[in-house]
Scaffold this motif. Sequence first.
Motif, PDB file in Angstrom:
ATOM      1  N   GLN A   1      -3.446   8.737  -1.920  1.00 32.40           N
ATOM      2  CA  GLN A   1      -3.178   7.303  -1.774  1.00 32.40           C
ATOM      3  C   GLN A   1      -2.380   6.980  -0.514  1.00 32.40           C
ATOM      4  O   GLN A   1      -2.100   5.810  -0.241  1.00 32.40           O
TER       5      GLN A   1
ATOM      6  N   LYS B   1       3.997   9.129  -4.731  1.00 34.24           N
ATOM      7  CA  LYS B   1       2.602   8.754  -4.931  1.00 34.24           C
ATOM      8  C   LYS B   1       1.717   9.953  -4.611  1.00 34.24           C
ATOM      9  O   LYS B   1       2.073  10.808  -3.789  1.00 34.24           O
TER      10      LYS B   1
ATOM     11  N   SER C   1      -6.804   7.046   8.296  1.00 37.12           N
ATOM     12  CA  SER C   1      -7.665   6.235   7.430  1.00 37.12           C
ATOM     13  C   SER C   1      -8.917   5.854   8.196  1.00 37.12           C
ATOM     14  O   SER C   1      -8.953   5.909   9.424  1.00 37.12           O
TER      15      SER C   1
ATOM     16  N   HIS D   1       0.817  -1.214   0.000  1.00 33.78           N
ATOM     17  CA  HIS D   1       0.000   0.000   0.000  1.00 33.78           C
ATOM     18  C   HIS D   1       0.851   1.264   0.000  1.00 33.78           C
ATOM     19  O   HIS D   1       0.502   2.257  -0.637  1.00 33.78           O
TER      20      HIS D   1
END
Length: 556
Positions: free
Chosen positions: A508, A504, A518, A121
């Motif tokens: 993300q 990134k 999150s 991830h």
Amino acid sequence: MHFLAEELRLPTNGLDYTLLGIYFVVVLGIGFAARRSVKTSLDFFLSGRSLPAWITGLAFVAANLGATEILGMAANGAQYGVYTVHWYWIGAIPAMVFLGLVMMPFYYGSKVRSVPEFLLHRFGPSSHLLSSIIFAVSAVLIAGVNLYALAIVLEALLGWPQWVAIVVAGFFVLAYITLGGLSSAIYTEVLQFFVILAALIPLTVLGLKRVGGWDGLSDSLTSSHGGSFMTAWEGTGIGTDNPLGANWLTIVLGLGFVMSFGYWTTNFAEVQRALSAKNLSAAKRTPLIAAFPKILIPAVVVIPGLIALVMEPALGKPGSGLDYNHAIPVLMRDLLPNGVLGIAVTGLLAAFMAGMAANISSFNTVFTNDIYAAYLKKGRPDEHYVFTARVVTVVGVLIGMGTAFIASTFSNIMNYLQTLFSFFNVPLFVVFIVGMFWKRTTPAAGFWGLLSGTVAAMINYFWFYQAGLIDIPTEQGANFVSSIVAFVVGGIVMLIVTLVTKPKPAAQLQGLVYGTVSPGLQEPPAEGDDAWYRKPALLGWGAIILAAVCYIPFSL
């Protein structure tokens, strides 16, 4: 081998074998009982994320209380003296607290099944695949260490040839992991934790009585090995000789920071126990609960190693037939009466099976989820992956049998283990820590940082140290230096690669970088979570303070 078996043959009788047989029946019973709860891959790999904190906490410390702890740290105590306490109060407690308070929210909140999956991830497929392969290799190598230690005990107990002991022990561990997956391993580890203590406490008490208490032990070893052998810090000035062959800088940076944090925060054999907890609060408390018994473990592991050196001065001497790994079996042979001997043998076997089970269960998780399901066979039914995991468990145990013979070439298995940790865990840690706290870190930096750190540690150990290009007095000193080299090289490479590659998108990175959140972290506290023992921060600080207090007598 025949000479060794005769020298260490333990005077067991029917009572000892009866106790051992009862234990084996109970362990296999746990495996069969846990099998009923394994319906999905989440059940097999992470116990359905349903276990309470006290269960996962005891399993966390028991998973580490295998050969690495008992035979390895007792061997370390016999070879290096009281310096071995650094592996606990500097080399474990701070890192365990950091794992619980800082890293578990990222692991658990992202709902990953393994440490490499977190890297997927954060950095992408290349880092994920490389870390999965590295971890799979290290897991079976470490499983082999536990299997070799188990074989030493069976050899001493029954006089079996070493290869027979390795094969028999491996197949027994295989049986209960294959039956019940992680639940079987964890519940067995909780039982093993108490059996291990029941074995080690009498060994320590009787040993101290035999050598005249702590004063008699200290006087004897001080006269034979010098005053610094019985202290934690004396003689660790830079350029000063000491039994450990390391100075305060390499102890603090190499062991206390790089190697310690690298092991406790990225070793999936440990983290997997916390990931199986029923909620985020329990996951955070898992390593913190484990920290409290960990603080006291030196009393029943390191001290027996010192006692063995007094009772058997030939320990570790060339031609004696007894190397440092035999410290605990020597004490069992010389101190314990029948009945108690049976409990001690059972405790040792429990410890080594716990260590091997931890590594094999984490190996099957990483290989199945992060290599097989991610790159070889995507999108298959869940039952296919559970079956694959059982097959992989068999393969892992068979490979572990092979790597056990590699471990047998080291007179102190802790030297071997720390070498593996410097190669595999430290480079993972630098990638984690940089990626977690620096949002700009790019996927390419994660891959090249991991690869360069691993290669740098190997070059330092095999080329510079073993070839004699640099003079480091001991294996452990070389491991500390290799860890520092791996961390520095990996960090520098990550910095350079990050500056010349594209990161990134920020969207993300939610929940993967410190300061971002999150949805998995938005967990309301359960009813009753206001009790002090349910507050991770208080548990963490309590563990650090207790460890510091325990350190004081050995630091003077």
